[in-house]
Structures are given as C-alpha cells and as structure tokens.
Motif scaffolding. Structure first.
Motif, PDB file in Angstrom:
ATOM      1  N   HIS A 113       0.849  -1.209   0.000  1.00  0.00           N
ATOM      2  CA  HIS A 113       0.000   0.000   0.000  1.00  0.00           C
ATOM      3  C   HIS A 113       0.871   1.241   0.000  1.00  0.00           C
ATOM      4  N   ASP A 124       6.776   2.016   5.382  1.00  0.00           N
ATOM      5  CA  ASP A 124       5.597   1.182   5.633  1.00  0.00           C
ATOM      6  C   ASP A 124       4.721   1.134   4.372  1.00  0.00           C
ATOM      7  N   GLY A 125       4.639  -0.025   3.743  1.00  0.00           N
ATOM      8  CA  GLY A 125       3.822  -0.190   2.543  1.00  0.00           C
ATOM      9  C   GLY A 125       4.554   0.209   1.275  1.00  0.00           C
ATOM     10  N   GLU A 158      -4.942   0.692   3.274  1.00  0.00           N
ATOM     11  CA  GLU A 158      -4.474  -0.408   4.124  1.00  0.00           C
ATOM     12  C   GLU A 158      -4.474   0.010   5.574  1.00  0.00           C
ATOM     13  N   GLU A 159      -4.191   1.296   5.822  1.00  0.00           N
ATOM     14  CA  GLU A 159      -3.973   1.715   7.217  1.00  0.00           C
ATOM     15  C   GLU A 159      -5.266   1.728   8.023  1.00  0.00           C
ATOM     16  N   GLN A 223       8.486  -3.386  11.334  1.00  0.00           N
ATOM     17  CA  GLN A 223       7.723  -2.462  12.197  1.00  0.00           C
ATOM     18  C   GLN A 223       7.773  -2.863  13.661  1.00  0.00           C
ATOM     19  N   HIS A 388      -1.607  -6.694   7.262  1.00  0.00           N
ATOM     20  CA  HIS A 388      -1.022  -6.500   5.924  1.00  0.00           C
ATOM     21  C   HIS A 388      -1.975  -6.978   4.839  1.00  0.00           C
TER      22      HIS A 388
HETATM   23 MN    MN Z   1       1.957  -1.477   6.060  1.00  0.00          MN
END
Ligand code: MN
Ligand code: GLV
Ligand code: MN
Length: 454
Positions: A113, A124-125, A158-159, A223, A388
């Motif tokens: 994402h 992240d993503g 996604e978040e 993460q 995820h």
């Molecule tokens: Mn992510």
C-alpha cells in the motif's frame, strides 16, 4: 447499559481452499536489483505529504496527498510499460506481460500500500510497492522473461486510520467486503469513501473482486524490534496475528466542574480513562503476545471547567491466538458493563474491524527462507504484529511475506527507518522469490488469467 453493534465481517469472511504448492527443483537467482533506484523512488514518494523536519509522510487514504502519491506511482508503472488497471475501490494493479511469457496465465503478484497513517514513515507499505517495480525494471533490463506475468499492486486504505476497516482495498479485492459497503464507509472526518475516490479520480472500472493471482508475496518492514535485536537481516513471516478494533462511545452528563459534587457526576472522561487503564491491564494480565491500545480519544465539550458529557475512544486488541483474542474482547465488554453501572453512563461498542489470525502458505514461506539463505542472508521465522494486505490475498491464493529490520522497532512514526542495505537485501530476496514462483508451473494456483475472486 452496553449495546453492541453486531455488524462484524464474520459473515463475509469466506476462507477459500487454495491449491497445494511445491518447491522448485533448483533455486532461482534473479539479477541483482538497483538499491539506488529503489531508494530514489522511496525518497520521491516520501516528498508527497512530507512531514516537515522529518523523513516521514502523511498520506491518509483518499486525501489529496494519497491521490498525488498514486499519480506518481502510476506514472512509474506507465514508464515500465505495465498494463495498469484501477478497480472500484481504487486498488491499482500494474501487470507485466513481456513478450515470451504466457499471457494467458494468472500473474504472480507482489505489492502493498502507499497510504500512510497521518504520522507515517517512508517505508511502511511503500517499500513493497516500489520494490515490486524495481524487480520488474531489473528483469526487463536484464532481458529475463518469466514463464508467468508479474503484477505489482497497491491496495487502497491499508492503514484504516481514516476509514475502518484496515486493509479495506485488499479485503474488497478478495471478496471479503462488498464493494458497495466499502464505498459507503464514513471516515473519522465525516467524508465518504465513494466521494473521496471520485474526488481524487481513482474510482476505476476494473472488476472488484479482482483477478486471482497465481501467488502473492509482499515485502514489508518489520515495524517491530525483533530482527534488529537478533541481528537478522531477513524475516520469514509465517502469519499475521488476529486484529480486533472497536469504537466505544460513552454518554454522561455535562455539568459544572466547580459545583457538582463528585458523587453526583456522570463523567464521560473518567469512564473513558477507566476503559483505557483496563485495556492496558488486560494485556498485562493475559500476557504476551496479547497487545492492547487505546489510540484515539475525543471528549465533548472538551473544556477545562465542564464535566465531560461524551467520550469516544478506540480499542485495538491483537493476538496470534484467536481464542485468547476472543477472551480479551469478552473481558473488555464485561468491563464496559461494570463502568456503565458504576458511573451512571451509557456505553456503546461498535466493531470497526475483526480479522482472525492468518497462516501463510508453508511452501512459499520455505521458498523465502531458502532463497534468503542462498543469497547469504541471516533469516528467522516470525509472526507479523501489524496487519497486511498479504493476509487478505491469502484467502484466495498462496501468499507469504518477507520482512526487513526496523531501526529501534519504530513505525507509524516519521522516524521509521530501515538501513539501505537491508532494503536492498529484501528487494533481492523478493526478486528471486517472484521469479521462482513465476517460473515453476508447480507452485501456486494453477488458474489461468480471468478468474476473479468470489
Ligand atoms: Mn503497512
Ligand atoms: C496497519 O498498519 C495496522 O496493523 O494497524
Ligand atoms: Mn501501517
């Protein structure tokens, strides 16, 4: 009194039978990716919604910044000559069908994402999406033609921090959430997904549920602190823990802070504080791997000299064991009853997201492990603490994930950092794994292109 809105996604959570997988006879070495190019793309994307004075970004789902980030990534997909499609919830898939592959076969898919939390980092993503593009660019330059097409996807929202649930795009892609329901979702700012998608120009016409990939592999930063602490470069992700999100609304009575005796108060702020401390104690009591978070809290009217009339807060509970997660949910609800009775407030709890733990495909997990080791990297198996897109794709095709270390385990924070060597290592493992999956007809779903998720 506690009322529970039973609108959960349980009825929609159809676990599909996926095809048995088997390993290729010989390891597949892909050409080496360009770490420089990957870092440059990560930096360029991070500029969109950049948070001043940090290396992080703010691109909440379906905002202008998300739209601008999408435009940039789609321009890179176009540059690579991918066949780019956008579906009704804004998931974008770039498919590479080079001359010489069998275009009738379903693609091996990677991706992740590009939306972020409001205080997001740059990896992240984004890493998973841009590493996918990097793999295709590397294979193209080296003249390597896989047997199957390769696809890179970025899934919407996604978040889940603006619009619940998280993994909304991939959940809809696999048929776990109806498109109309997803489009009707109202965000924390009152915006509606359909309107926002129209506004940024990403409500596309591709079918949703979408094409079932042959297999799905997602590269992501860990993460968390484990890989760095153990000095391991590649995490081999065996599954994702279960997630339960709820929104709790407390109704008390506004009153004068100076004149109202303590015994006569119906104080929503105090009740919210009791929920927050109970949530923390619950995790302590159940012990690891149970985690519990009150991440959002709003009071009304939020004034120094007024007893709070209302409070709204969120509770995020996660565990790798679904039974223990269920126990945590039950104990929380029972405690809400107690607070309601003690404090004379009305409490309602609404489920925002509920996903059972997911196990990834053992054959692809093993393929990732042997590929990483073959490339000279230290590896360890671990579960994912974060949610995820791969956990949704796992409902329709064999799926797994590759992790790279996160400096000090920090994420959902602009300070999120992963060393360039680790990013490069992760992308190289991804390249070889994708090529193995796309070269060996024995691995993954056998399906030809055209089949859509139910
Ligand atoms: Mn992510
Ligand atoms: C997504 O990042 C989540 O796990 O909350
Ligand atoms: Mn995230």
């Amino acid at each position: 009194m506690v009322t529970i809105d039973s609108t959960t996604f349980d009825g929609l959570l159809k676990h599909l039978t996926v095809t048995e997988t088997s390993l290729p006879d010989t390891p597949v070495d892909a050409p080496v990716i360009s770490g420089r190019r990957l870092l440059d793309r990560l930096a360029a994307l991070a500029e969109i919604g950049a948070i001043d004075g940090t290396t992080g970004s703010s691109r909440l789902a379906f905002t202008d910044a998300d739209g601008a980030g999408r435009d940039l990534v789609v321009s890179w997909m176009d540059d690579l000559g991918l066949d780019v499609t956008t579906d009704g919830i804004g998931n974008v898939v770039g498919c590479w069908r080079p001359k010489g592959c069998d275009p009738a076969l379903s693609p091996v898919m990677t991706g992740s994402h590009i939306d972020t939390v409001a205080t997001g980092g740059r990896y992240d993503g984004n890493l998973g999406v841009l590493a996918g593009l990097e793999v295709i660019e590397t294979l193209t330059s080296a003249g390597v033609i896989p047997h199957r097409p390769l696809a890179v996807a970025f899934f919407s929202n996604e978040e889940g921090s603006r619009f619940a649930p998280d993994m909304m795009g991939s959940l809809t892609y696999v048929g776990g959430l109806g498109l109309e329901d997803a489009l009707a979702t109202v965000g924390i700012d009152g915006a509606v997904v359909a309107d926002e998608l129209d506004r940024i120009g990403y409500r596309g016409g591709a079918p949703c549920p979408g094409l079932v990939p042959h297999a799905f592999v997602e590269l992501h930063i860990e993460q968390g602190p484990v890989l760095e602490r153990e000095a391991i470069r590649i995490g081999v992700v065996e599954g994702v823990q279960g997630i339960s999100w709820s929104e709790i609304t407390i109704k008390g009575q506004a009153n004068h802070a100076g004149t109202t005796p303590m015994a006569l108060r119906r104080d929503a702020a105090y009740a919210a504080a009791r929920v927050a401390t109970f949530t923390r104690d619950l995790a302590t009591d159940l012990g690891p791997p149970q985690v519990a978070t009150v991440g959002a809290l709003r009071l009304h009217p939020n004034l120094v000299n007024v007893v709070a009339e209302a409070a709204t807060l969120t509770v995020d509970l996660r565990n790798t064991d679904d039974d223990v997660l269920g126990e945590a949910e039950r104990r929380l609800l029972a405690h809400l009853d107690r607070i309601s009775a003690d404090e004379g407030v009305a409490i309602t709890a609404r489920s925002l997201a509920r996903f059972a733990p997911v196990s990834f495909d053992p054959t692809i997990v093993e393929l990732i492990e042997t590929t990483a080791a073959g490339l000279g990297h230290s590896t360890m198996r671990l579960p994912s603490g974060a949610g995820h897109d791969a956990q949704m794709l796992a409902r329709v095709c064999p799926a797994a994930m590759i992790f790279t270390p996160s400096h000090r385990g920090i994420s959902h924070n602009p300070a999120e950092h992963t060393d360039p060597d680790d990013l490069e290592a992760g992308a190289n493992v991804l390249a070889s794994v994708l090529l193995a999956l796309a070269s060996a007809p024995a691995i993954g779903n056998d399906g030809a292109a055209g089949e859509e998720a139910p």
